[in-house]
Design an enzyme around this catalytic site. Sequence first.
Site, PDB file in Angstrom:
ATOM      1  N   CYS A 140      -2.709  -2.322 -68.019  1.00 61.21           N
ATOM      2  CA  CYS A 140      -3.917  -2.319 -68.830  1.00 61.21           C
ATOM      3  C   CYS A 140      -4.339  -0.948 -69.000  1.00 61.21           C
ATOM      4  O   CYS A 140      -5.237  -0.620 -69.887  1.00 61.21           O
ATOM      5  CB  CYS A 140      -5.039  -3.394 -68.374  1.00 61.21           C
ATOM      6  SG  CYS A 140      -5.502  -3.077 -66.677  1.00 61.21           S
ATOM      7  N   CYS A 200       0.803  -3.493 -60.485  1.00 62.78           N
ATOM      8  CA  CYS A 200       0.709  -3.210 -62.241  1.00 62.78           C
ATOM      9  C   CYS A 200      -0.398  -2.728 -62.560  1.00 62.78           C
ATOM     10  O   CYS A 200      -1.555  -3.075 -62.230  1.00 62.78           O
ATOM     11  CB  CYS A 200       0.791  -4.805 -62.725  1.00 62.78           C
ATOM     12  SG  CYS A 200       0.976  -4.753 -64.648  1.00 62.78           S
ATOM     13  N   SER A 203     -20.679  -6.841 -60.615  1.00 65.39           N
ATOM     14  CA  SER A 203     -19.296  -6.162 -60.871  1.00 65.39           C
ATOM     15  C   SER A 203     -19.197  -4.796 -59.940  1.00 65.39           C
ATOM     16  O   SER A 203     -18.214  -4.058 -59.546  1.00 65.39           O
ATOM     17  CB  SER A 203     -18.584  -6.245 -62.000  1.00 65.39           C
ATOM     18  OG  SER A 203     -19.759  -5.650 -63.067  1.00 65.39           O
ATOM     19  N   ASN A 235      -1.868 -20.365 -62.086  1.00 64.86           N
ATOM     20  CA  ASN A 235      -2.836 -19.290 -62.386  1.00 64.86           C
ATOM     21  C   ASN A 235      -1.979 -18.166 -63.036  1.00 64.86           C
ATOM     22  O   ASN A 235      -0.879 -17.900 -62.272  1.00 64.86           O
ATOM     23  CB  ASN A 235      -3.301 -18.873 -61.198  1.00 64.86           C
ATOM     24  CG  ASN A 235      -4.024 -17.219 -61.402  1.00 64.86           C
ATOM     25  OD1 ASN A 235      -4.331 -16.684 -60.264  1.00 64.86           O
ATOM     26  ND2 ASN A 235      -4.487 -16.921 -62.601  1.00 64.86           N
ATOM     27  N   GLY A 236      -2.118 -17.617 -63.898  1.00 72.09           N
ATOM     28  CA  GLY A 236      -1.272 -16.450 -64.481  1.00 72.09           C
ATOM     29  C   GLY A 236      -1.044 -16.907 -66.266  1.00 72.09           C
ATOM     30  O   GLY A 236      -1.619 -17.723 -66.645  1.00 72.09           O
ATOM     31  N   CYS A 256      -7.667 -17.903 -63.874  1.00 74.23           N
ATOM     32  CA  CYS A 256      -7.798 -19.279 -63.250  1.00 74.23           C
ATOM     33  C   CYS A 256      -7.814 -19.170 -61.459  1.00 74.23           C
ATOM     34  O   CYS A 256      -7.419 -17.959 -61.210  1.00 74.23           O
ATOM     35  CB  CYS A 256      -6.603 -20.321 -63.393  1.00 74.23           C
ATOM     36  SG  CYS A 256      -6.320 -20.572 -65.282  1.00 74.23           S
TER      37      CYS A 256
END
Length: 478
Positions: free
Chosen positions: A456, A453, A303, A117-118, A17
């Site tokens: 992933c 972080c 990207s 957002n999150g 978001c």
Amino acid sequence: MLDWEDETPFDKLHEECGVFALYGHPEASNLVYLGLYALQHRGQESAGIASSDGRKIHCMKQMGHVAEIFTPDVLNQLPGSLSIGHTRYSTAGDTAIRNAQPLSVACSKGQVAVAHNGNLTNAIELRRELEEDGSIFQSTSDTEVVLHLVARSRERTLAGALRDALLQIEGAFSLVFLAQDRIIVARDPHGFRPLAMGRLDMPDGTVATVFASETCAFDLINATYVGEVEPGEMVIVGPEGITREHYTTPEPTAHCVFEHVYFARPDSLVFGTAVAESRERMGRMLAQEHPVPADVIVPVPDSGVAAAIGYAAESGIPYKQALIRNHYVGRTFIEPSQAIRDFGVKLKLNPVRHLLEGKRVILVDDSIVRGTTSRKIVRMVRSAGAKEVHLRISCPPTISPCYYGVDTPSREELIAANKNLKQIQDFVEADSLAYLSLGALNKSVKDSENKYCYSCYTGKYPTLVQIDELILAKTGCC
Ligand code: AMP
């Protein structure tokens, strides 16, 4: 009634978001509209704006893109000098308007609207407790939990109730709240998702205060970037001025590195760092770590562009725009019949044959998730005449889902969680495949203090993660 044993009440746990908020401008909702326009890439499913005229909160939201929803007539129904906005994206599950934001309610603390957002990692548990206590939920969005906690707080002021609520929620949140006479924003103590603060100097000498997920939204309205809302910080902007406070004890910072890898726009500062520069560094380091003789460097647009520029600069191999993206593919496209469904990626990308024919090509992209798109692109480049196709990825293999707001599929669908490098190379049909190392990614975002972080890529999560009743161990961020 939901069966808590085998069903989650949230259709969509991972929401990407964009949020925007503004205090102190007579045309607040018009500026929020422009801000959301710049944040459209963060969410294309629905968009909404809430404004306050000092007495009443007005809220308009719809499925679709910002520019389609907010016609002058709609914006005219959003008067006032303070306003918040939201763009929401979700790939699957519930696309209902009831999950569009801002969420707006009237409660004991007055009228309040919120945009988020999150992703809250303890939302399932909190919602169960609230429902057992009689709360009635209207949406399947985790954000609604925050409003219920605010409404039930015994604190008398909105700021007090918010503080109460913020101390109970866990996970990733950059939240913007609108009350009748004030804007309150807050960021989770790990600072997973970005939230920048800016100022807008007006000709009459007054100053409006703005907040946005990314600074590209400030550029469009001529606002100046002031700095970050800090992790664990709450900022209140009201008639009395600006108050900043840390509402909780500090936690290790864990900024989402994927914002820099893929999600944010390259013309933004994210976590105070220029995205275009960090992506170019990723490309340079990718060239240092994984060189291969070739004739051209080709980005997968959009990207892979910044990383490909870095790769080309470092390797000295010419950069060519040999894949052209059609930017107008989108919502208006009608799902084709099975017979022509194979058009797939061709709708979006077209190869430039004369730049590829007979060439050894290094194809640069930011990430491989399932591998299916990458395979189509490799095939496309080869069928346009490329002699060799070497795929270079500007981040490490994505092996673990994100629970903090990035839309990644489950571990079963992540190709790098299930196949080794050679198997992935074979799957995408590349002549060679290489990923940027974790150490180089860390250097690219200048993370010398380990404030990002990387879960992933490592599977190590900086918080407790509760999904479908499954508690993953607290493993600590790398
Ligand atoms: P695939 O080969 O099917 O895994 O697709 C890879 C492409 O998906 C890359 O071009 C990425 O830029 C893009 N991508 C990666 N993560 C996301 C995401 N969270 N949302 C949308 N696209 C993504």
